[in-house]
Enzyme design. Structure first.
Site, PDB file in Angstrom:
ATOM      1  N   GLY A 273       0.786  -1.232   0.000  1.00 29.50           N
ATOM      2  CA  GLY A 273       0.000   0.000   0.000  1.00 29.50           C
ATOM      3  C   GLY A 273       0.817   1.280   0.000  1.00 29.50           C
ATOM      4  O   GLY A 273       0.257   2.367   0.153  1.00 29.50           O
ATOM      5  N   GLY A 318       3.722  -3.306  -3.969  1.00 30.89           N
ATOM      6  CA  GLY A 318       3.485  -3.591  -5.392  1.00 30.89           C
ATOM      7  C   GLY A 318       3.709  -2.317  -6.171  1.00 30.89           C
ATOM      8  O   GLY A 318       4.739  -2.109  -6.825  1.00 30.89           O
ATOM      9  N   ARG A 319       2.728  -1.406  -6.046  1.00 31.06           N
ATOM     10  CA  ARG A 319       2.753  -0.129  -6.763  1.00 31.06           C
ATOM     11  C   ARG A 319       4.064   0.629  -6.593  1.00 31.06           C
ATOM     12  O   ARG A 319       4.591   1.180  -7.554  1.00 31.06           O
ATOM     13  CB  ARG A 319       1.605   0.728  -6.215  1.00 31.06           C
ATOM     14  CG  ARG A 319       1.389   2.059  -6.905  1.00 31.06           C
ATOM     15  CD  ARG A 319       0.445   2.926  -6.048  1.00 31.06           C
ATOM     16  NE  ARG A 319      -0.678   2.150  -5.555  1.00 31.06           N
ATOM     17  CZ  ARG A 319      -1.867   2.084  -6.142  1.00 31.06           C
ATOM     18  NH1 ARG A 319      -2.101   2.769  -7.230  1.00 31.06           N
ATOM     19  NH2 ARG A 319      -2.829   1.350  -5.611  1.00 31.06           N
ATOM     20  N   ARG A 360      -7.741   2.686 -14.240  1.00 27.88           N
ATOM     21  CA  ARG A 360      -7.764   3.394 -12.956  1.00 27.88           C
ATOM     22  C   ARG A 360      -8.512   4.740 -12.986  1.00 27.88           C
ATOM     23  O   ARG A 360      -9.227   5.033 -12.031  1.00 27.88           O
ATOM     24  CB  ARG A 360      -6.342   3.566 -12.404  1.00 27.88           C
ATOM     25  CG  ARG A 360      -5.689   2.210 -12.073  1.00 27.88           C
ATOM     26  CD  ARG A 360      -4.375   2.352 -11.323  1.00 27.88           C
ATOM     27  NE  ARG A 360      -4.570   2.925 -10.012  1.00 27.88           N
ATOM     28  CZ  ARG A 360      -4.316   4.180  -9.682  1.00 27.88           C
ATOM     29  NH1 ARG A 360      -3.807   5.022 -10.562  1.00 27.88           N
ATOM     30  NH2 ARG A 360      -4.549   4.605  -8.469  1.00 27.88           N
ATOM     31  N   TYR A 364     -11.318   4.516 -10.301  1.00 27.33           N
ATOM     32  CA  TYR A 364     -11.088   5.255  -9.045  1.00 27.33           C
ATOM     33  C   TYR A 364     -11.026   6.760  -9.235  1.00 27.33           C
ATOM     34  O   TYR A 364     -10.667   7.473  -8.300  1.00 27.33           O
ATOM     35  CB  TYR A 364      -9.728   4.863  -8.430  1.00 27.33           C
ATOM     36  CG  TYR A 364      -9.425   3.405  -8.306  1.00 27.33           C
ATOM     37  CD1 TYR A 364     -10.189   2.585  -7.482  1.00 27.33           C
ATOM     38  CD2 TYR A 364      -8.337   2.846  -8.978  1.00 27.33           C
ATOM     39  CE1 TYR A 364      -9.877   1.237  -7.345  1.00 27.33           C
ATOM     40  CE2 TYR A 364      -8.015   1.501  -8.849  1.00 27.33           C
ATOM     41  CZ  TYR A 364      -8.799   0.709  -8.025  1.00 27.33           C
ATOM     42  OH  TYR A 364      -8.488  -0.615  -7.894  1.00 27.33           O
ATOM     43  N   CYS A 391     -16.399   3.159 -26.031  1.00 28.66           N
ATOM     44  CA  CYS A 391     -17.765   3.685 -26.048  1.00 28.66           C
ATOM     45  C   CYS A 391     -18.267   3.927 -24.634  1.00 28.66           C
ATOM     46  O   CYS A 391     -19.157   3.239 -24.144  1.00 28.66           O
ATOM     47  CB  CYS A 391     -18.692   2.705 -26.765  1.00 28.66           C
ATOM     48  SG  CYS A 391     -18.115   2.333 -28.410  1.00 28.66           S
ATOM     49  N   GLU A 392     -17.655   4.886 -23.956  1.00 27.17           N
ATOM     50  CA  GLU A 392     -17.924   5.138 -22.541  1.00 27.17           C
ATOM     51  C   GLU A 392     -17.468   6.565 -22.301  1.00 27.17           C
ATOM     52  O   GLU A 392     -16.310   6.885 -22.588  1.00 27.17           O
ATOM     53  CB  GLU A 392     -16.982   4.210 -21.806  1.00 27.17           C
ATOM     54  CG  GLU A 392     -17.279   3.450 -20.534  1.00 27.17           C
ATOM     55  CD  GLU A 392     -18.669   3.006 -20.246  1.00 27.17           C
ATOM     56  OE1 GLU A 392     -19.302   3.699 -19.442  1.00 27.17           O
ATOM     57  OE2 GLU A 392     -19.105   1.977 -20.767  1.00 27.17           O
TER      58      GLU A 392
END
Ligand SMILES: *Cc1c(COP(=O)(O)O)cnc(C)c1O
Length: 467
Positions: A273, A318-319, A360, A364, A391-392
């Protein structure tokens, strides 16, 4: 608008010949004005590997891994009366065979959460002693795979799973290595943390309800299981140490309760995290060299004051290892000026990817920046929005960024800090093939994951593929 434009324009990277600390190590502006990754210009990479493209700076990735490993090794060194530390890379952030090899070479262990991730790690050369398996809904087959390879840590996520692990272990004639995942009540992400939250979430067993202790006792008492300790993971993109330290103290207290009743708890895992900077204007993230000694001090003081042994400590970044090492390159397509209600216009710049290669922003509301990568422009900057081809209407790559007024079709945009949760969350929405991942390092470029073809997309459709 002017103020925001001038703030945004500070995001631009380096002049020719200069290096920017915000970009991966190998990134420079070549004399001709192109963004370069080591020996390779952005346009060379796209012509060789197609667009869009994920570029992983392997030296940057390896360096970040090494910094975590050495900071933890130093702070938890046995010579200082500690019991050592393990840094386990969360493969869900990004995994390719070559990235796994690099991670292992840097001294990382690997966290996995599915048979897919575990299988890839094993095929890339990891052995059980270097692996962990997470998951709130592991199948029997996943448990079997982990136990049969003597995976070093299987993180139990429910009381029922203790029993299931016991059965599978007995059947295989093995002893599973078990940690209990605890929800400590600490939740963090960004600057603040909540220390009294309800444990109303799908992961782990709660400390407050006594379920975590119950699971630990039942695992420790089970002859088919090797109970090793407790785990917590308190959130993501965390920038201050206080939440980690508070959660660590709560795990230490549960450990004390177990130790007092004769249950050995040799290991504690404090999860991942650790945050990164997505924009140059974001606050600096926690540095391993500052964080590791503070965590070690908290643990040492607690254990000394109670005359307890110091546990072996694990963390799972991770990130913070792979995020800043990755950049996505896109080609610019249609550009349009959209009139806004206040009489101004917004420049919409469409690129050849979007939410299928970086979910992301849609998932988020995550913020990124973008930079013209194939040339330097001295034209005035325009407040622009970079959008994908899906298409969003939420298919946004960068919500607000200052881009030169002469931006045109065919230009290349580079979006930094996409190494984590980009490729690993990619989808085939709108039947868009997923981009290739290339690694740049030591003066070389190598293909980690090849670009998906349209044939790949159709291959699983039985009407079409059998023609
Ligand atoms: C996602 C996850 C991590 C890694 O989180 P980052 O934010 O990428 O550091 C570590 N441990 C667990 C259990 C996770 O679920």
């Amino acid at each position: 608008m002017d103020r925001s434009l001038s703030q945004l324009s500070k995001l631009a990277c380096c002049e020719p010949g200069e290096v920017s600390a915000f970009w991966p190590w190998s990134v420079t502006r070549g004399e001709e004005g192109e963004l370069r990754f080591g020996n390779f210009s952005a346009s060379d990479l796209l012509s060789q590997f197609g667009s869009p493209l994920y570029v992983l700076d392997e030296d940057d990735f390896f360096g970040r891994a090494t910094v975590w490993v050495s900071a933890m090794a130093e702070s938890f060194w046995e010579g200082y009366g500690m019991s050592g530390a393990t840094v386990s890379y969360a493969t869900k952030a990004f995994a390719s065979g070559y990235a796994i090899k690099l991670a292992l070479d840097a001294g990382l262990s690997l966290d996995t959460a599915t048979a897919g991730e575990l299988g890839l790690a094993l095929r890339a050369g990891a052995v059980g002693a270097q692996l962990g398996l997470h998951g709130n809904n592991k199948s029997d087959a996943e448990l079997e795979l982990a136990i049969s390879h003597d995976v070093a840590h299987i993180y139990v996520d429910s009381l029922e799973e203790v029993e299931r692990l016991s059965h599978v272990s007995a059947r295989l004639g093995k002893r599973a290595n078990v940690m209990v995942r605890v929800t400590t009540g600490v939740h963090a992400g960004g600057h603040d943390f909540i220390a009294t939250a309800h444990e109303d979430q799908k992961f782990g067993l709660s400390l407050a309800s006594g379920q975590a202790e119950q699971a630990a006792r039942s695992a420790a008492a089970n002859e088919h299981l090797n109970f090793l300790g407790l785990h917590c993971h308190i959130g993501s993109q965390i920038l201050s140490p206080s939440a980690f330290l508070e959660s660590a103290l709560r795990l230490l207290k549960l450990r004390s309760v177990l130790l007092e009743s004769g249950v050995e708890v040799p290991e504690l895992n404090f999860g991942g995290g650790y945050g990164v900077r997505y924009l140059p204007s974001d606050p600096l993230p926690l540095s391993p060299a500052e964080f590791a000694p503070r965590l070690a001090q908290t643990i040492r003081e607690y254990c000394l004051s109670r005359q307890e042994s110091v546990p072996h400590v694990l963390i799972e970044p991770g990130r913070s290892i792979v995020g800043p090492a990755g950049v996505t390159l896109y080609q610019v397509g249609s550009i349009k000026e959209v009139p806004l209600e206040d009489g101004t216009t917004r420049t919409y710049v469409s690129v050849d990817g979007g939410m299928s290669d970086n979910l992301r922003p849609a998932l988020y509301g995550a913020s990124y920046t973008a930079l013209l990568a194939n040339r330097v422009s001295r034209e005035p900057l325009r407040l622009s929005r970079v959008v994908g081809k899906h298409c969003e209407s939420g298919d946004i790559v960068v919500r607000d960024v200052a881009l030169p007024a002469d931006l045109q079709r065919g230009d290349i945009l580079a979006v930094p800090v996409t190494g984590a949760y980009g490729s690993s969350m990619a989808s085939n929405y709108n039947l868009v093939p997923r981009p290739a991942v290339v690694g740049v390092g030591a003066g070389q470029v190598r293909l980690h994951i090849r670009r998906e073809s349209e044939e790949d997309l159709w291959a699983r459709d039985l009407l079409v593929s059998e023609k």
